[in-house]
Design an enzyme around this catalytic site. Structure first.
Site, PDB file in Angstrom:
ATOM      1  N   LYS A 112      -6.862   1.385  -3.790  1.00 34.28           N
ATOM      2  CA  LYS A 112      -6.484   1.279  -2.069  1.00 34.28           C
ATOM      3  C   LYS A 112      -6.116   2.120  -1.594  1.00 34.28           C
ATOM      4  O   LYS A 112      -7.274   1.705  -0.356  1.00 34.28           O
ATOM      5  CB  LYS A 112      -5.015   0.310  -1.894  1.00 34.28           C
ATOM      6  CG  LYS A 112      -4.283   0.358  -0.660  1.00 34.28           C
ATOM      7  CD  LYS A 112      -5.717  -1.017  -0.335  1.00 34.28           C
ATOM      8  CE  LYS A 112      -5.188  -2.095   1.166  1.00 34.28           C
ATOM      9  NZ  LYS A 112      -3.553  -1.870   1.400  1.00 34.28           N
ATOM     10  N   LYS A 147      -0.695   5.354   7.721  1.00 34.71           N
ATOM     11  CA  LYS A 147       0.077   5.538   6.860  1.00 34.71           C
ATOM     12  C   LYS A 147      -0.774   5.678   6.018  1.00 34.71           C
ATOM     13  O   LYS A 147      -0.729   7.048   4.872  1.00 34.71           O
ATOM     14  CB  LYS A 147       1.240   4.486   6.756  1.00 34.71           C
ATOM     15  CG  LYS A 147       1.618   4.492   5.528  1.00 34.71           C
ATOM     16  CD  LYS A 147       2.240   3.659   4.957  1.00 34.71           C
ATOM     17  CE  LYS A 147       1.448   1.877   4.412  1.00 34.71           C
ATOM     18  NZ  LYS A 147       1.777   0.580   3.794  1.00 34.71           N
ATOM     19  N   SER A 185       0.633  -1.149  -0.167  1.00 33.50           N
ATOM     20  CA  SER A 185      -0.254   0.536   0.001  1.00 33.50           C
ATOM     21  C   SER A 185       0.709   0.783  -0.295  1.00 33.50           C
ATOM     22  O   SER A 185       1.493   1.312   1.274  1.00 33.50           O
ATOM     23  CB  SER A 185      -0.943   0.054   1.518  1.00 33.50           C
ATOM     24  OG  SER A 185      -2.268  -1.098   1.188  1.00 33.50           O
TER      25      SER A 185
END
Length: 308
Positions: free
Chosen positions: A183, A251, A109
């Site tokens: 994502k 994150k 990711s």
């Protein structure tokens, strides 16, 4: 610019697969590829982590460079964008040592802008690049049911599909960076669902209800979700074992909320709920719980309500 060499047809007998990142999910994903009959070489800074995969037939490489030199398709699934940049674009990294026509598939990711940069560098080196982050957690990795969001050149994604279908369902989202954008959108939804589930459960507990009975009562109604199915019982049992680290969703949500991290090419959108979700998960990290599972956000809500 030289037209990139088209990759050879991917087959069990001739295609050499390289893989970097054999953590909770990566090792399960490699196991599926090995079980399908492909030749796989793995790299890990601690080769002891590869022992189980070696018993299943995996080879090992001592460096990312060695892995790239002996692979046709290299998958990476690592911690963050800095790791991706170092492994793929560094002087001793994958693209510097991959043969013409080789393919990199980054399942980390990461940032859409970095995916586009890697893609551009790959084309300059007569190679190809696909960004293909996943959703489904360690359960999806174990069961081979991950959702895989692919960005890049369609003909390359199509070529990879028979290989990647061993890990889950591939959805082509568009050009380079589109998989990463998908994502991020997924994580926005998942983060908000986790917070909503945590607050609903804590409300039920404060009202004197049994958390597991509450889950059973609401799971088939409008409140039911994949997040509830995957994490509801773990929240009720205060089981915060990591399937996905809390620090990683911080994150991911940061890439959505902090647009300054991305260059001018990405969408800037007002997402107040995402900012709140990020604050709550950041509360876990600030408490030293960044390595716990994302379902641990319920512990933050419980503390806010005086529940231990």
């Amino acid at each position: 610019m030289e037209t990139p060499t088209l990759p050879k047809l991917i087959t069990h007998s001739t295609t050499r697969i390289g893989w970097i990142g054999i953590g909770i999910m990566g090792s399960a994903m490699v196991s599926h590829i090995l079980a399908a009959g492909y030749s796989v070489t793995v790299y890990a800074r601690d080769l002891n982590k590869s022992t189980d995969l070696q018993t299943k037939g995996a080879r090992t490489a001592n460096t990312p460079r060695e892995l790239a030199e002996t692979s046709d398709v290299v998958f990476t699934m690592v911690g963050n964008a800095n790791d991706v940049r170092s492994l793929l674009l560094g002087p001793n990294g994958i693209l510097s040592n991959l043969k013409p026509g080789g393919i990199t598939v980054d399942m980390t990711s990461s940032q859409p802008s970095l995916a586009r940069e890697v893609h551009a560098q790959a084309r300059q080196r007569n190679c190809w690049s696909v960004d293909a982050p996943v959703s489904g957690g360690d359960a999806g990795a174990r069961e081979g049911t991950l959702a895989i969001f692919a960005g890049g050149d369609w003909e390359i994604v199509e070529l990879l599909c028979p290989l990647m279908k061993n890990m889950g369902t591939v959805r082509y989202m568009g050009g380079a960076g589109s998989g990463q954008s998908c994502k991020i959108g997924n994580q926005i939804c998942a983060g908000s669902n986790l917070v909503g589930l945590a607050e609903g459960m804590v409300f039920a507990e404060k009202a004197g209800l049994d958390a597991k009975k509450w889950l059973e009562a609401v799971k088939d109604g409008a409140a039911g979700s994949a997040v509830m199915r995957l994490f509801g019982e773990m929240m009720a049992e205060r089981d915060y074992k990591a399937t996905g680290f809390a620090e990683y969703i911080v994150k991911d949500l940061g890439m959505a909320a902090d647009q300054e991290e991305e260059g001018g090419g990405d969408v800037a959108a007002a997402m107040p709920g995402t900012g709140l979700s990020k604050q709550l998960f950041s509360g876990m990290v600030a408490s030293g719980d960044g390595k716990l599972g994302i379902q641990g956000v319920v512990s933050v809500i419980r503390r806010l309500n005086g529940i231990s």
